[in-house]
Design a protein around this motif. Sequence first.
Motif, mmCIF file in Angstrom:
data_model
loop_
_atom_site.group_PDB
_atom_site.id
_atom_site.type_symbol
_atom_site.label_atom_id
_atom_site.label_comp_id
_atom_site.label_asym_id
_atom_site.label_seq_id
_atom_site.Cartn_x
_atom_site.Cartn_y
_atom_site.Cartn_z
ATOM 1 N N TRP A 174 0.816 -1.215 0.000
ATOM 2 C CA TRP A 174 0.000 0.000 0.000
ATOM 3 C C TRP A 174 0.848 1.263 0.000
ATOM 4 O O TRP A 174 0.318 2.358 -0.150
ATOM 5 C CB TRP A 174 -0.978 0.001 1.175
ATOM 6 C CG TRP A 174 -0.334 -0.327 2.492
ATOM 7 C CD1 TRP A 174 0.288 0.538 3.342
ATOM 8 C CD2 TRP A 174 -0.238 -1.611 3.097
ATOM 9 N NE1 TRP A 174 0.768 -0.130 4.438
ATOM 10 C CE2 TRP A 174 0.454 -1.465 4.310
ATOM 11 C CE3 TRP A 174 -0.674 -2.890 2.732
ATOM 12 C CZ2 TRP A 174 0.726 -2.531 5.166
ATOM 13 C CZ3 TRP A 174 -0.404 -3.949 3.584
ATOM 14 C CH2 TRP A 174 0.290 -3.760 4.780
ATOM 15 N N ASP A 181 2.355 3.552 -4.104
ATOM 16 C CA ASP A 181 1.879 4.699 -4.848
ATOM 17 C C ASP A 181 2.874 5.848 -4.695
ATOM 18 O O ASP A 181 3.288 6.194 -3.592
ATOM 19 C CB ASP A 181 0.493 5.127 -4.358
ATOM 20 C CG ASP A 181 -0.239 5.957 -5.382
ATOM 21 O OD1 ASP A 181 0.024 5.787 -6.584
ATOM 22 O OD2 ASP A 181 -1.073 6.788 -4.983
ATOM 23 N N SER A 231 2.373 3.547 -11.844
ATOM 24 C CA SER A 231 1.015 3.063 -11.592
ATOM 25 C C SER A 231 0.130 3.336 -12.784
ATOM 26 O O SER A 231 0.269 4.347 -13.468
ATOM 27 C CB SER A 231 0.435 3.707 -10.325
ATOM 28 O OG SER A 231 0.310 5.085 -10.482
ATOM 29 N N LYS A 240 -5.093 0.625 -10.674
ATOM 30 C CA LYS A 240 -4.771 0.077 -9.355
ATOM 31 C C LYS A 240 -3.676 -0.978 -9.442
ATOM 32 O O LYS A 240 -3.640 -1.918 -8.658
ATOM 33 C CB LYS A 240 -6.024 -0.506 -8.716
ATOM 34 C CG LYS A 240 -7.067 0.546 -8.413
ATOM 35 C CD LYS A 240 -8.262 -0.048 -7.724
ATOM 36 C CE LYS A 240 -9.271 1.032 -7.393
ATOM 37 N NZ LYS A 240 -10.406 0.497 -6.648
ATOM 38 N N LYS A 241 -2.781 -0.833 -10.427
ATOM 39 C CA LYS A 241 -1.647 -1.747 -10.588
ATOM 40 C C LYS A 241 -0.372 -0.928 -10.568
ATOM 41 O O LYS A 241 -0.310 0.174 -11.112
ATOM 42 C CB LYS A 241 -1.744 -2.519 -11.903
ATOM 43 C CG LYS A 241 -2.927 -3.456 -11.948
ATOM 44 C CD LYS A 241 -2.986 -4.194 -13.257
ATOM 45 C CE LYS A 241 -4.207 -5.112 -13.273
ATOM 46 N NZ LYS A 241 -4.351 -5.800 -14.539
ATOM 47 N N TYR A 265 -0.898 -5.619 -7.305
ATOM 48 C CA TYR A 265 -2.265 -5.109 -7.271
ATOM 49 C C TYR A 265 -3.009 -5.735 -6.104
ATOM 50 O O TYR A 265 -2.582 -6.758 -5.555
ATOM 51 C CB TYR A 265 -3.004 -5.394 -8.584
ATOM 52 C CG TYR A 265 -3.140 -6.867 -8.894
ATOM 53 C CD1 TYR A 265 -4.303 -7.555 -8.552
ATOM 54 C CD2 TYR A 265 -2.115 -7.571 -9.508
ATOM 55 C CE1 TYR A 265 -4.428 -8.908 -8.827
ATOM 56 C CE2 TYR A 265 -2.235 -8.916 -9.779
ATOM 57 C CZ TYR A 265 -3.400 -9.582 -9.448
ATOM 58 O OH TYR A 265 -3.514 -10.920 -9.707
ATOM 59 N N GLU A 303 -9.805 -7.640 -5.813
ATOM 60 C CA GLU A 303 -11.105 -7.202 -5.321
ATOM 61 C C GLU A 303 -11.759 -8.350 -4.572
ATOM 62 O O GLU A 303 -11.648 -9.504 -4.972
ATOM 63 C CB GLU A 303 -12.003 -6.795 -6.491
ATOM 64 C CG GLU A 303 -11.459 -5.652 -7.323
ATOM 65 C CD GLU A 303 -11.532 -4.318 -6.606
ATOM 66 O OE1 GLU A 303 -12.484 -4.118 -5.830
ATOM 67 O OE2 GLU A 303 -10.632 -3.496 -6.826
#
Length: 181
Positions: free
Chosen positions: A51, A54, A59, A62-63, A149, A152
């Motif tokens: 996390w 970023d 990026s 969301k990868k 990543y 979900e």
Amino acid sequence: MGDSSFNLPPGFRFYPTDEELLVHFLHRKAALLPYHPDVIPDLDLYPYDPWDLDGKAMSEGKKWYFYSRRTSNRVTESGYWQSMGVEDAIYSSGGKKIGVKKYCAFYIGEPSEGVKTNWIMHEYKVSSSRKKSSNSMIDHSKWVVCRVYEEEEDGGGTELSCLDEVFLSLDDLDEISFPNS
């Protein structure tokens, strides 16, 4: 060094295939050849939790993508990356094996006592058949390119359409007792 610091033209997205990551990026990096666009940064993954990538890794959505030196130390500040025991061979469009994709999951806590998270890493390496030729001093084994990543959560099952719900409710009609006419 997030996606905002890279100069891709408007409308362009970074969405490479496995073959493109190996041939156009990792192989060229290891061979010290130019590669364009030069958008994937070098990053020592293991001091960073997923996390925290970023702003440090390339990026797209969301990868996160980055180059890293191969190492057996996969411990971060909050946890560790553990191999999932799955490796897929990657083939070129011509059918030649060009590399391997290894799957890792991120666990929070100490090794062997950690709790698995939804963070997944694909670690790509060039296959050993490409490592060294008789006239080359390139050592591909030192570099990998990674894609990280967060999976979900599926929410406990497949979402039903309105029509599916209607048909399923018709099954309940057998349980309803109608007055005798």
